[in-house]
Design a protein around this motif. Structure first.
Motif, PDB file in Angstrom:
ATOM      1  N   THR A  87       0.932  -1.171  -0.080  1.00 41.63           N
ATOM      2  CA  THR A  87      -0.033   0.119   0.200  1.00 41.63           C
ATOM      3  C   THR A  87       0.838   1.343  -0.152  1.00 41.63           C
ATOM      4  OG1 THR A  87      -0.124  -0.361   2.624  1.00 41.63           O
ATOM      5  CG2 THR A  87      -2.072  -0.925   0.960  1.00 41.63           C
ATOM      6  N   VAL A  88       0.515   2.374  -0.656  1.00 41.51           N
ATOM      7  CA  VAL A  88       1.251   3.347  -0.855  1.00 41.51           C
ATOM      8  C   VAL A  88       0.064   4.708  -0.495  1.00 41.51           C
ATOM      9  CG1 VAL A  88       2.388   5.169  -2.317  1.00 41.51           C
ATOM     10  CG2 VAL A  88       2.615   2.501  -2.394  1.00 41.51           C
ATOM     11  N   GLU A  89       0.520   5.641   0.255  1.00 36.23           N
ATOM     12  CA  GLU A  89      -0.185   6.863   0.380  1.00 36.23           C
ATOM     13  C   GLU A  89       0.431   7.977   0.158  1.00 36.23           C
ATOM     14  OE1 GLU A  89      -2.996   6.688   4.310  1.00 36.23           O
ATOM     15  OE2 GLU A  89      -1.227   5.582   4.957  1.00 36.23           O
ATOM     16  N   VAL A  90      -0.093   8.950  -0.548  1.00 35.74           N
ATOM     17  CA  VAL A  90       0.824  10.220  -0.942  1.00 35.74           C
ATOM     18  C   VAL A  90      -0.218  11.421  -0.653  1.00 35.74           C
ATOM     19  CG1 VAL A  90       1.825  11.392  -2.803  1.00 35.74           C
ATOM     20  CG2 VAL A  90       1.803   8.975  -2.852  1.00 35.74           C
ATOM     21  N   PHE A  91       0.398  12.156   0.305  1.00 34.64           N
ATOM     22  CA  PHE A  91      -0.282  13.453   0.707  1.00 34.64           C
ATOM     23  C   PHE A  91       0.551  14.474   0.103  1.00 34.64           C
ATOM     24  CE2 PHE A  91      -1.205  16.643   3.746  1.00 34.64           C
ATOM     25  CZ  PHE A  91      -2.629  16.572   4.168  1.00 34.64           C
ATOM     26  N   ILE A  92      -0.207  15.460  -0.691  1.00 36.40           N
ATOM     27  CA  ILE A  92       0.568  16.498  -1.249  1.00 36.40           C
ATOM     28  C   ILE A  92      -0.086  17.845  -0.891  1.00 36.40           C
ATOM     29  CG2 ILE A  92       0.663  17.643  -3.404  1.00 36.40           C
ATOM     30  CD1 ILE A  92       0.246  14.866  -4.756  1.00 36.40           C
ATOM     31  N   GLY A  93       0.546  18.695   0.058  1.00 40.40           N
ATOM     32  CA  GLY A  93       0.121  19.893   0.636  1.00 40.40           C
ATOM     33  C   GLY A  93      -0.402  21.119  -0.506  1.00 40.40           C
ATOM     34  N   SER A 140      -2.326  -0.951  -3.859  1.00 40.51           N
ATOM     35  CA  SER A 140      -3.277   0.082  -3.705  1.00 40.51           C
ATOM     36  C   SER A 140      -2.475   1.545  -3.454  1.00 40.51           C
ATOM     37  CB  SER A 140      -4.308  -0.232  -2.621  1.00 40.51           C
ATOM     38  OG  SER A 140      -5.176  -1.324  -2.930  1.00 40.51           O
ATOM     39  N   HIS A 141      -2.547   2.302  -4.313  1.00 42.92           N
ATOM     40  CA  HIS A 141      -1.907   3.552  -4.267  1.00 42.92           C
ATOM     41  C   HIS A 141      -2.975   4.581  -4.021  1.00 42.92           C
ATOM     42  CE1 HIS A 141       1.619   1.909  -7.106  1.00 42.92           C
ATOM     43  NE2 HIS A 141       1.430   1.064  -5.682  1.00 42.92           N
ATOM     44  N   ALA A 142      -2.863   5.585  -2.994  1.00 45.63           N
ATOM     45  CA  ALA A 142      -3.849   6.497  -2.700  1.00 45.63           C
ATOM     46  C   ALA A 142      -3.125   7.913  -2.666  1.00 45.63           C
ATOM     47  CB  ALA A 142      -4.366   6.177  -1.435  1.00 45.63           C
ATOM     48  N   PHE A 143      -3.835   8.926  -3.495  1.00 50.83           N
ATOM     49  CA  PHE A 143      -3.221  10.293  -3.743  1.00 50.83           C
ATOM     50  C   PHE A 143      -4.178  11.368  -3.126  1.00 50.83           C
ATOM     51  CE2 PHE A 143      -1.293   7.905  -6.929  1.00 50.83           C
ATOM     52  CZ  PHE A 143       0.147   8.169  -7.028  1.00 50.83           C
ATOM     53  N   SER A 144      -3.869  12.000  -2.219  1.00 54.59           N
ATOM     54  CA  SER A 144      -4.504  13.196  -1.845  1.00 54.59           C
ATOM     55  C   SER A 144      -3.944  14.475  -2.271  1.00 54.59           C
ATOM     56  CB  SER A 144      -4.571  13.187  -0.271  1.00 54.59           C
ATOM     57  OG  SER A 144      -5.362  14.043   0.323  1.00 54.59           O
ATOM     58  N   VAL A 145      -4.560  15.231  -2.946  1.00 49.66           N
ATOM     59  CA  VAL A 145      -4.216  16.351  -3.522  1.00 49.66           C
ATOM     60  C   VAL A 145      -4.699  17.719  -3.071  1.00 49.66           C
ATOM     61  CG1 VAL A 145      -4.023  17.680  -5.921  1.00 49.66           C
ATOM     62  CG2 VAL A 145      -3.830  15.160  -5.898  1.00 49.66           C
ATOM     63  N   VAL A 152       0.416  -8.555 -12.148  1.00 48.10           N
ATOM     64  CA  VAL A 152       0.492  -7.308 -11.332  1.00 48.10           C
ATOM     65  C   VAL A 152      -0.763  -6.840 -11.377  1.00 48.10           C
ATOM     66  CG1 VAL A 152       1.411  -5.043 -11.398  1.00 48.10           C
ATOM     67  CG2 VAL A 152       2.985  -6.850 -11.679  1.00 48.10           C
ATOM     68  N   ARG A 153      -1.381  -6.310 -10.176  1.00 48.88           N
ATOM     69  CA  ARG A 153      -2.767  -5.677 -10.154  1.00 48.88           C
ATOM     70  C   ARG A 153      -2.604  -4.427  -9.148  1.00 48.88           C
ATOM     71  NH1 ARG A 153      -7.893  -5.644  -7.330  1.00 48.88           N
ATOM     72  NH2 ARG A 153      -9.757  -5.919  -8.680  1.00 48.88           N
ATOM     73  N   LEU A 154      -2.938  -2.946  -9.819  1.00 49.17           N
ATOM     74  CA  LEU A 154      -2.629  -1.966  -9.156  1.00 49.17           C
ATOM     75  C   LEU A 154      -3.983  -1.282  -9.229  1.00 49.17           C
ATOM     76  CD1 LEU A 154       0.948  -0.887 -10.471  1.00 49.17           C
ATOM     77  CD2 LEU A 154       0.440  -2.253  -8.453  1.00 49.17           C
ATOM     78  N   ASN A 155      -4.163  -0.432  -7.929  1.00 48.98           N
ATOM     79  CA  ASN A 155      -5.420   0.415  -7.758  1.00 48.98           C
ATOM     80  C   ASN A 155      -4.894   1.576  -7.383  1.00 48.98           C
ATOM     81  OD1 ASN A 155      -6.263  -2.541  -7.520  1.00 48.98           O
ATOM     82  ND2 ASN A 155      -7.957  -1.637  -7.402  1.00 48.98           N
ATOM     83  N   PRO A 156      -4.688   2.536  -8.447  1.00 48.04           N
ATOM     84  CA  PRO A 156      -4.506   4.261  -7.896  1.00 48.04           C
ATOM     85  C   PRO A 156      -5.663   4.869  -7.851  1.00 48.04           C
ATOM     86  CG  PRO A 156      -3.381   3.389 -10.039  1.00 48.04           C
ATOM     87  CD  PRO A 156      -4.481   2.254  -9.888  1.00 48.04           C
ATOM     88  N   THR A 157      -5.725   5.814  -6.880  1.00 52.51           N
ATOM     89  CA  THR A 157      -7.047   6.654  -6.640  1.00 52.51           C
ATOM     90  C   THR A 157      -6.554   8.044  -6.322  1.00 52.51           C
ATOM     91  OG1 THR A 157      -7.008   6.011  -4.173  1.00 52.51           O
ATOM     92  CG2 THR A 157      -8.308   4.586  -5.733  1.00 52.51           C
ATOM     93  N   VAL A 158      -7.367   8.994  -6.716  1.00 49.83           N
ATOM     94  CA  VAL A 158      -6.905  10.168  -6.478  1.00 49.83           C
ATOM     95  C   VAL A 158      -8.294  11.085  -5.848  1.00 49.83           C
ATOM     96  CG1 VAL A 158      -6.547  12.530  -7.596  1.00 49.83           C
ATOM     97  CG2 VAL A 158      -5.378  10.371  -8.436  1.00 49.83           C
ATOM     98  N   HIS A 170      -0.127 -11.349 -16.625  1.00 43.80           N
ATOM     99  CA  HIS A 170      -1.751 -10.547 -16.283  1.00 43.80           C
ATOM    100  C   HIS A 170      -1.450  -9.315 -15.750  1.00 43.80           C
ATOM    101  CE1 HIS A 170      -5.898 -10.031 -15.381  1.00 43.80           C
ATOM    102  NE2 HIS A 170      -5.612  -9.437 -14.315  1.00 43.80           N
ATOM    103  N   GLN A 171      -1.563  -8.178 -16.529  1.00 41.10           N
ATOM    104  CA  GLN A 171      -1.413  -7.001 -15.822  1.00 41.10           C
ATOM    105  C   GLN A 171      -2.814  -5.967 -15.921  1.00 41.10           C
ATOM    106  OE1 GLN A 171       1.748  -5.409 -18.503  1.00 41.10           O
ATOM    107  NE2 GLN A 171       3.379  -6.538 -17.359  1.00 41.10           N
ATOM    108  N   GLU A 172      -2.966  -5.772 -14.771  1.00 38.83           N
ATOM    109  CA  GLU A 172      -4.431  -4.841 -14.327  1.00 38.83           C
ATOM    110  C   GLU A 172      -4.416  -3.611 -13.552  1.00 38.83           C
ATOM    111  OE1 GLU A 172      -8.500  -6.184 -12.496  1.00 38.83           O
ATOM    112  OE2 GLU A 172      -7.255  -8.017 -12.698  1.00 38.83           O
ATOM    113  N   HIS A 173      -4.758  -2.536 -14.272  1.00 43.60           N
ATOM    114  CA  HIS A 173      -4.599  -1.473 -13.649  1.00 43.60           C
ATOM    115  C   HIS A 173      -6.121  -0.959 -13.524  1.00 43.60           C
ATOM    116  CE1 HIS A 173      -0.814  -1.936 -15.573  1.00 43.60           C
ATOM    117  NE2 HIS A 173      -0.224  -1.251 -14.753  1.00 43.60           N
ATOM    118  N   ARG A 174      -6.570  -0.665 -12.248  1.00 45.12           N
ATOM    119  CA  ARG A 174      -7.672  -0.078 -12.020  1.00 45.12           C
ATOM    120  C   ARG A 174      -7.837   1.388 -11.220  1.00 45.12           C
ATOM    121  NH1 ARG A 174     -11.187  -4.763 -12.416  1.00 45.12           N
ATOM    122  NH2 ARG A 174     -12.914  -3.698 -11.733  1.00 45.12           N
ATOM    123  N   LEU A 175      -8.210   2.428 -12.073  1.00 47.06           N
ATOM    124  CA  LEU A 175      -8.130   3.834 -11.508  1.00 47.06           C
ATOM    125  C   LEU A 175      -9.455   4.218 -10.960  1.00 47.06           C
ATOM    126  CD1 LEU A 175      -6.077   3.426 -14.152  1.00 47.06           C
ATOM    127  CD2 LEU A 175      -5.355   5.688 -13.440  1.00 47.06           C
TER     128      LEU A 175
END
Length: 381
Positions: free
Chosen positions: A158-164, A186-191, A209-215, A237-242
């Motif tokens: 899991t990855v969390e990204v907080f952008i000021g 799972s990658h989550a971005f807060s802009v 590889v199965r990745l779930n990026p969210t913004v 199998h490569q899966e990207h779900r945004l």
């Protein structure tokens, strides 16, 4: 009074995609059987048990190279910063957060302007492993952060990204795994308000590889550009779900993902969901997916979705296409004396150039294109 569901938002209108349960407790998430919308493309038998959160029998080797002034630390599992941005929407990410025993934190102080990238290297040695990465940019900072995955593992991360507010982040995640690796991420971005995100997801290796990026946007004026490049080879199998969730006013998003596929059993899946909430007036969004099928036996599934709850938008659209080589381009190149195999390579390089040329790290651009060349040479394309 409006009823609020498990996501903390009112129920979706009829016909909209169901909202997932969001919880850090793995047992709050149903074990998928393969018929669920979120899992219907994923070969569950190839997940090496990660749906049930087997105990880790190894550690992901994590190393961080960071310029002066960047704070790098190992967070305890009880640290309140974990879960600030990401609340798991499925069992693998819930297990990843629960079993990672804390996480690696990278903090860029406010108003810092980094001229060198922060590079987080994660290398597996073949076992079951979990990890959590937290990246935070202070207000008005600017930085580039690279996550580089190599080696082999059955890995849930899991990855969390907080952008000021007012900050600008370029974020690159490279999945360059060995052929037997499994990666569920799972990658989550807060802009923040008036902040900018440029994200690049590059997937080249792994068995699955199965990745779930969210913004999500925390205020007006946020801008997010999400670029993706994937090369799906024989049996992969490569899966990207945004998901780009527009709930704030006057925010912008652009999504551009491009993939090439070759070989029997190569399967690429791209799901692009954009939600524009009732209060998100002034939203400007567009998503695009292009897939280039190089040989027989490969399959690409592409599903763009828009959910719009206000008519006061600047623009909202999507496009998706899957096709073979451009015969006219090949003919043009070959008619000028370029051999057929070299002409095909040039077509593929040109196809990916829109994504690769936007990455501001020359060494990384060269590495990505070298790996693409390796894949093409493997089948004589």
């Amino acid at each position: 009074m409006a009823v609020i569901d498990a996501t903390g938002r009112p129920p979706a209108q009829a016909g909209a995609a169901p909202r997932p349960v969001r919880s850090r407790d793995p047992e709050d998430h149903v074990v998928p059987g393969g018929r669920e919308e979120a899992w219907r493309f994923t070969p569950l038998r190839r997940l090496r048990g990660l749906l049930n959160g087997p105990p880790s029998d190894t550690k992901i080797d994590v190393s961080v190279a960071a310029p002066d002034g960047v704070e790098v630390e190992r967070l305890a599992a009880t640290d309140s910063r974990i879960g600030r941005v990401l609340t798991p929407a499925d069992r693998p990410s819930a297990f990843a957060m629960a079993r990672a025993d804390g996480g690696v934190s990278v903090t860029v102080p406010g108003e810092a302007a980094l001229t060198e990238p922060v590079v987080v290297r994660l290398r597996g040695d073949g076992g079951v492993a979990y990890e959590h990465v937290l990246v935070e940019l202070g207000p008005f900072a600017s930085a580039t952060v690279v996550l580089d995955h190599t080696g082999s593992a059955a890995f849930a991360g899991t990855v969390e990204v907080f952008i000021g507010h007012g900050a600008a982040l370029t974020f690159v995640t490279l999945q360059d795994w060995a052929d037997d690796a499994v990666h569920l991420g799972s990658h989550a971005f807060s802009v923040g308000r008036d902040a900018r995100l440029r994200s690049f997801t590059v997937t080249l290796g792994g068995d699955l590889v199965r990745l779930n990026p969210t913004v999500e946007y925390r205020g007006p004026g946020g801008d997010a550009e999400l670029y993706g490049l994937f090369f799906t080879d024989t049996g992969q199998h490569q899966e990207h779900r945004l998901l780009v969730d527009h709930q704030a006013r006057n925010c912008r998003s652009r999504v551009v993902y491009k993939g090439a596929l070759q070989g029997a059993g190569a399967h690429a899946v791209w799901i692009g969901d954009v939600v524009i909430g009732a209060d998100a007036v002034g939203t400007d969004t567009y998503e695009l997916n292009r897939n280039l099928v190089l040989t027989d036996g490969a399959r690409a599934d592409s599903v763009p979705n828009l959910e719009i709850l206000t008519g006061e938008v600047v623009g909202a659209g999507h496009a998706s296409a899957t096709g073979r080589f451009d015969d006219e381009s090949l003919f043009y190149l070959m008619s000028r004396g370029i051999p057929a195999d070299e002409a095909r390579r040039l077509v593929v390089r040109g196809f990916f150039a829109e994504i690769v040329d936007r990455i501001d790290i020359p060494e990384l651009r060269e590495r990505i294109m070298a790996r693409v060349e390796e894949e093409l040479a493997a089948v004589g394309v």
